[in-house]
Design an enzyme around this catalytic site. Structure first.
Site, short mmCIF file in Angstrom:
data_model
loop_
_atom_site.label_atom_id
_atom_site.label_comp_id
_atom_site.label_asym_id
_atom_site.label_seq_id
_atom_site.Cartn_x
_atom_site.Cartn_y
_atom_site.Cartn_z
CG ASN A 27 -22.59 -49.02 -33.08
OD1 ASN A 27 -23.14 -48.01 -33.47
ND2 ASN A 27 -21.41 -49.01 -32.48
CG MET A 103 -13.24 -55.71 -32.34
SD MET A 103 -13.25 -54.04 -33.02
CE MET A 103 -11.95 -53.34 -32.04
CB ILE A 105 -8.38 -57.69 -41.01
CG1 ILE A 105 -7.86 -56.51 -40.20
CG2 ILE A 105 -8.11 -57.53 -42.51
CD1 ILE A 105 -6.41 -56.20 -40.37
CG HIS A 122 -13.42 -46.06 -38.20
ND1 HIS A 122 -12.64 -47.08 -37.69
CD2 HIS A 122 -12.67 -44.93 -38.12
CE1 HIS A 122 -11.47 -46.59 -37.32
NE2 HIS A 122 -11.46 -45.30 -37.56
CD GLU A 156 -6.27 -49.02 -49.51
OE1 GLU A 156 -5.88 -48.05 -48.85
OE2 GLU A 156 -6.52 -49.00 -50.73
CG ASP A 158 -11.14 -48.53 -40.63
OD1 ASP A 158 -12.17 -49.22 -40.58
OD2 ASP A 158 -10.31 -48.51 -39.71
CD GLU A 187 -19.42 -45.58 -33.24
OE1 GLU A 187 -18.28 -45.58 -33.70
OE2 GLU A 187 -19.80 -46.42 -32.40
#
Ligand code: GRF
Length: 208
Positions: A27, A103, A105, A122, A156, A158, A187
């Site tokens: 991407n 990858m 959070i 996503h 929060e 995704d 994507e």
């Protein structure tokens, strides 16, 4: 390209992007191509990876994009890692951040530093199949359509406002590999569009 698209992707001066990646970097590569084709009037000011051995680094080298390895394992806490990332992007004068296969959070520290300016990709039609293994989840559930979503990042996982979604049909013969490849292809098309939408909103809100 249709004229209404042309104006959507025009930025003067060019939109300054910062990319976060942890994996293969396809991407990231698609975004670089979109900027070089002038599909998106933007420049990638800096790529940050958290994993020194990820494919995105090799792509950055061959594409001539500035990059930094900021390995989370070298920091005592998540917030110190994020602060280092924020400092690097601020130094590069980045306007929009793009999580292109990031990858990790992210916490409110990063989100509050770039409110409504962090874009994520996503591999599902959100709100279905959040989190990891979205393709596997879709195959297992028996749905006949999945796809990808480009969205703004909020606190929060995704869950932020959706910018672009593209549907991909799931055929009887599809498996993890074939479906991932089809979703990945979409994507690569939708991420530059989502980034352009976020960039327009940011420029309009800040520079009229
Ligand atoms: C993509 O499927 C993206 O949706 C997910 O991670 C994957 C990254 O792939 N968040 P790549 O590293 O861009 O090839």
């Amino acid at each position: 390209m249709a004229p209404h698209h042309e104006s959507l992707f025009k930025f003067s001066p060019k939109l300054r992007l910062g990319i976060l990646a942890s994996g293969v970097g396809s991407n990231f590569e698609a975004l670089v191509k979109a900027t070089r084709d002038s599909f998106l009037q933007a420049e990638i000011s800096l790529l940050i990876v958290n994993n020194p051995n990820c494919g995105a680094v090799n792509k950055a080298i061959s594409l001539g994009i500035p990059y930094q390895i900021i390995d989370h394992r070298s920091f005592p806490s998540r917030s110190e890692h994020e602060q280092q990332i924020i400092n690097a992007f601020q130094k590069s004068d980045v306007e929009i951040l793009v999580m292109a296969g990031w990858m990790r959070i992210v916490t409110s520290l990063l989100i509050k530093s770039y409110p409504d300016r962090i874009v994520n990709i996503h591999p599902s039609i959100l709100p279905s199949f959040r989190g990891t293994n979205a393709i596997k989840q879709a195959l297992k559930s028996g749905v006949k359509i999945t796809g990808c979503s480009v969205h703004l990042v909020n606190e929060e996982v995704d869950s932020g406002p959706i910018l672009v979604q593209v549907a991909v049909p799931i055929l009887k013969e599809d498996n993890q590999e074939s479906l991932s490849a089809k979703v990945r292809k979409q994507e690569h098309k939708s991420l530059p569009i989502g980034v352009a939408i976020a960039g327009k909103r940011w420029r309009e809100a800040n520079y009229g």
